[in-house]
Write an enzyme that holds these catalytic residues in place. Sequence first.
Site, short mmCIF file in Angstrom:
data_model
loop_
_atom_site.label_atom_id
_atom_site.label_comp_id
_atom_site.label_asym_id
_atom_site.label_seq_id
_atom_site.Cartn_x
_atom_site.Cartn_y
_atom_site.Cartn_z
N LYS A 45 0.81 -1.22 0.00
CA LYS A 45 0.00 0.00 0.00
C LYS A 45 0.84 1.28 0.00
O LYS A 45 0.33 2.36 -0.30
CB LYS A 45 -0.96 -0.01 1.18
C1 LIG Z 1 -2.98 -7.55 3.73
C2 LIG Z 1 -3.54 -7.23 2.40
N1 LIG Z 1 -3.47 -8.15 1.43
C3 LIG Z 1 -3.99 -7.93 0.21
C4 LIG Z 1 -4.63 -6.76 -0.10
C5 LIG Z 1 -5.24 -6.59 -1.48
O1 LIG Z 1 -4.63 -5.61 -2.26
P1 LIG Z 1 -5.51 -4.73 -3.25
O2 LIG Z 1 -6.34 -3.80 -2.41
O3 LIG Z 1 -4.53 -4.00 -4.09
O4 LIG Z 1 -6.39 -5.65 -4.03
C6 LIG Z 1 -4.74 -5.77 0.88
C7 LIG Z 1 -5.48 -4.54 0.61
O5 LIG Z 1 -6.08 -3.91 1.43
C8 LIG Z 1 -4.18 -6.00 2.15
O6 LIG Z 1 -4.26 -5.08 3.14
#
Ligand SMILES: Cc1ncc(COP(=O)(O)O)c(C=O)c1O
Length: 345
Positions: A45
């Site tokens: 993120k």
């Molecule tokens: C721990 C974790 N894994 C996977 C994701 C998924 O990523 P994306 O939001 O880019 O689909 C997030 C997103 O909030 C996350 O916090």
Amino acid sequence: MNNVFDNILGLIGESPMVRLNEVTKDIPATILAKLESFNPGHSTKDRIALHIIEQAERMGLLKPGATIIETTSGNTGYSIAMVSIIKGYKCILSVSDKTKAEKIAYLKALGAVVYICPANVPAEDPRSYYEVAKRLAEETPNSIYINQYFNELNIEAHYQTTGPEIWKQTEGKVTHLFACTGTGGTLSGSAKFLKEKNPDIKVIGVDADGSILKTFHETGEIDKSDIHPYQIEGMGKNLIPKALLFDQIDEFVRVNDELAAYKTREIALKEAIMGGYTTGAVVQGLVQYAAENPFNDTDLVVLIFPDHGSRYITKVYSDEWMKEQGFTNNLVHNYDEVFKTEHIK
Ligand SMILES: Cc1ncc(COP(=O)(O)O)c(C=O)c1O
């Protein structure tokens, strides 16, 4: 000077990849994990927080002393709080009450103001973390709402960084990409870049049991009977995010809390990679996919490992938590042998 940066934001991106040697050894392909925990905020993120905030600056939307507001299960919040400190903004976050105390402590340690909202209410409920963030954005002068689920810059961040990195790191040889989908930004942006380079690359989204994304991809319909509470944070949804480009994704697999939890622990024990809960989920997704779609030894599979296990010490890495969930039917480890702690008195 070498490997010296002006501030912590200079470390965002260019995350390393590591070959998985044990947990996927029954799959003949080369399996590489892209370790997003190597970002300074310990998750993928960081990329979107920096990109969206810098884009807002370029568009003149952020004035000095502005407030940045977001909904987040923790990781995006940490990244926004980190970027806000360096750039001199205030940060307000609304999080779900599924979020563990230590994740909230991380956010507060970086100066964020945190609102904790009920997870199991519909997205349109005024108490949901979406609605709370929207209201705060309306009420706070000189503020912007990042809105990662509906912000196309979320996709663009990964289109400009994660996708090209995967292409470069694998020298264009990647054949499959797997990622858990929450907002969908990671997978959509990376997939868009990679499919422009090679349309034959297969892109597989990993969805949570309890989420609507897999069925929506297959039928174009929201099936409300799919929705039920689940424990994995950050993946799966009860709404359709605009940051998820369904046409870039070939297939979804759906994983449950229990199998993802065992896999998270197994990865730590066998690969010495302590990932978050969705790290286990993405590997579990690969294992389920491979059972239906055999790989061969020329395949090169990239898995996104989104964050670090340090944020899940009282959850998936807690033996007590595992037992409370009833996750004791572990076929990989004998709990009494592996999860043993001896107290010498
Ligand atoms: C721990 C974790 N894994 C996977 C994701 C998924 O990523 P994306 O939001 O880019 O689909 C997030 C997103 O909030 C996350 O916090």
